[in-house]
Design an enzyme around this catalytic site. Sequence first.
Site, short mmCIF file in Angstrom:
data_model
loop_
_atom_site.label_atom_id
_atom_site.label_comp_id
_atom_site.label_asym_id
_atom_site.label_seq_id
_atom_site.Cartn_x
_atom_site.Cartn_y
_atom_site.Cartn_z
N GLY A 99 0.81 -1.21 0.00
CA GLY A 99 0.00 0.00 0.00
C GLY A 99 0.84 1.26 0.00
O GLY A 99 2.07 1.22 0.10
N LYS A 127 4.15 12.55 -2.35
CA LYS A 127 5.04 11.48 -1.88
C LYS A 127 5.96 12.06 -0.81
O LYS A 127 6.78 12.94 -1.08
CB LYS A 127 5.87 10.93 -3.04
CG LYS A 127 6.78 9.77 -2.64
CD LYS A 127 7.52 9.23 -3.85
CE LYS A 127 8.46 8.10 -3.49
NZ LYS A 127 9.18 7.58 -4.66
N ASP A 139 8.39 5.97 8.39
CA ASP A 139 8.01 7.30 8.86
C ASP A 139 7.18 8.08 7.83
O ASP A 139 6.76 9.20 8.09
CB ASP A 139 9.26 8.11 9.24
CG ASP A 139 10.27 8.23 8.11
OD1 ASP A 139 9.90 8.02 6.93
OD2 ASP A 139 11.45 8.53 8.39
N ASP A 266 4.32 -4.35 -7.34
CA ASP A 266 3.65 -3.17 -6.78
C ASP A 266 4.20 -1.88 -7.38
O ASP A 266 3.66 -0.80 -7.11
CB ASP A 266 3.77 -3.15 -5.26
CG ASP A 266 5.22 -3.20 -4.78
OD1 ASP A 266 5.86 -4.25 -5.01
OD2 ASP A 266 5.71 -2.22 -4.20
N ASN A 267 5.24 -1.98 -8.20
CA ASN A 267 5.79 -0.80 -8.88
C ASN A 267 5.47 -0.80 -10.37
O ASN A 267 6.04 0.00 -11.12
CB ASN A 267 7.32 -0.74 -8.70
CG ASN A 267 7.72 -0.47 -7.27
OD1 ASN A 267 6.96 0.10 -6.50
ND2 ASN A 267 8.92 -0.90 -6.90
N ASP A 276 7.34 5.00 -9.82
CA ASP A 276 8.08 4.78 -8.57
C ASP A 276 9.59 4.80 -8.79
O ASP A 276 10.27 3.77 -8.74
CB ASP A 276 7.65 3.47 -7.91
CG ASP A 276 6.24 3.56 -7.35
OD1 ASP A 276 5.72 4.67 -7.26
OD2 ASP A 276 5.65 2.51 -7.04
#
Length: 504
Positions: A99, A127, A139, A266-267, A276
């Site tokens: 995610g 981002k 973080d 996922d990219n 990404d």
Amino acid sequence: MATASTTNKSSTPSFPTFENTFATLGDAFSASVQAQPFKSSYLIAANEPLAEQLGIDPSLIRHDFFRQIFSGEKLADGSQSIAAVYSGHQFGVWAGQLGDGRALLLGDIKLHEPDSNSYSRYEIQLKGAGPTPFSRMGDGRAVLRSSLREYLCSEAMNALGIPSSRALSLIGSDQYAMREQPEKTAIVARAAPSFIRFGSFEHWYYNDEHEKLKQLADFCLEHYFSSCLVEENPYQAMLKNIVRLTAEMIAHWQAVGFMHGVMNTDNMSILGLTLDYGPFGFMDGYQPQQICNHSDTQGRYAFHMQPRIGQWNCHALAQAMLPLIGDVNAAQEALATYVPSFEQKHAQLMAAKFGFQRTQDGDLDLISDFLDIMAKGNSDYTNSFRALSNYKLAPVSLENEKLRDLFLDRESLDKWLERYKTRLITEQSNDEQREITMKRSNPKFVLRNYLAQQAIEAAENKDFSELERLYTVLLHPFDEQKELENYAALPPDWAQTISVSCSS
């Protein structure tokens, strides 16, 4: 490119209204997240042409409102701040739920001037605007180093004609995040018609939620693949389109010497967009087995592996879509388009790089042999092809000598050039015209790691002049730009110490 300057703190200006097309999928597909803006932030750079395309008045860029929107301090009218859920295979291993761990989708804006691929809207993501429910102990921040690289490379790829997400703005701060060492943080506002990934489909498949899988697929059919709706099996037709777009994107990568570095599912964009930007790199010395990602210890995503991995990822997507397609043979039929799509696009791009007007028998061998000579001598990929663009049929020329200077094994090159000359003569190739057409396919300028590093080091001291110069150069990669010749120079010795990884 607009850069840091004095801001205007007058009344709130007019700004495009956001819509939230992706959010209509429902709460299961995303989480509502409030951005955690920096305590203080400043505009580093903004993409004025893209802003205009989005209907944002360029004069607004220097207004505080622009900085506040794209640093997460404020929400524009109609905007929702959400993080999407997806899963994926990372380095070939199923990683489960992932995610948007540091990306927030603000919504989508209708394009004032639709771009060439006919998409009428762009989604806008921040981002690095703080943690989300998908941050996985992270973080939620992005460091200035990687943010600046993504800002530059997104636009460099677009200028090269390679499908890519775009970069709208780069916001900096004096706030630090701990990586291998403390680093300054930043926020990139990036844009794309969609940020849906292969892993978005895998998420629902591996969670055995086929209704959600169908809902996502129907959403994509409606908004991105509407032409497939008339097909007997729309889901198979959509997969076939995704496979083709992916193959063609990777053909572009191989032709220009681009290494993505982390081709996890996922990219991978369902729209065939380069997505990404992490440990990417452009070839300096040509080495087919080069690995640009320091974290890729097994070489899974080495340059020469990219076409194969693209195909592997398409198989992973097909597996996830199988409940919708309904038949293994139909899925395999869609997957079978990958190899011919890649080979056709790659052959087309390489023929243009060599100045061939039409395909002939023996072209693949000629192209392969030139690359072999480059690899044996570690010749610079970009500069070698650019110098080849200047090749003259005349027996002796200064341009031909400059080309020879780029190769260690000149004997092998000379033999190859005789074959190349014979090949060009068969179609009555004209030096002047061939040079013009080849230089449209062989860039003079790419985002070499050392150029990005120089801009990063200056930016860390709040000097953004090098970023602005480099950005300007990269927007016109095929032009001579003789006054900026140094940006086409071979990397200095110290560039060998640059290391990029998945950590950013």
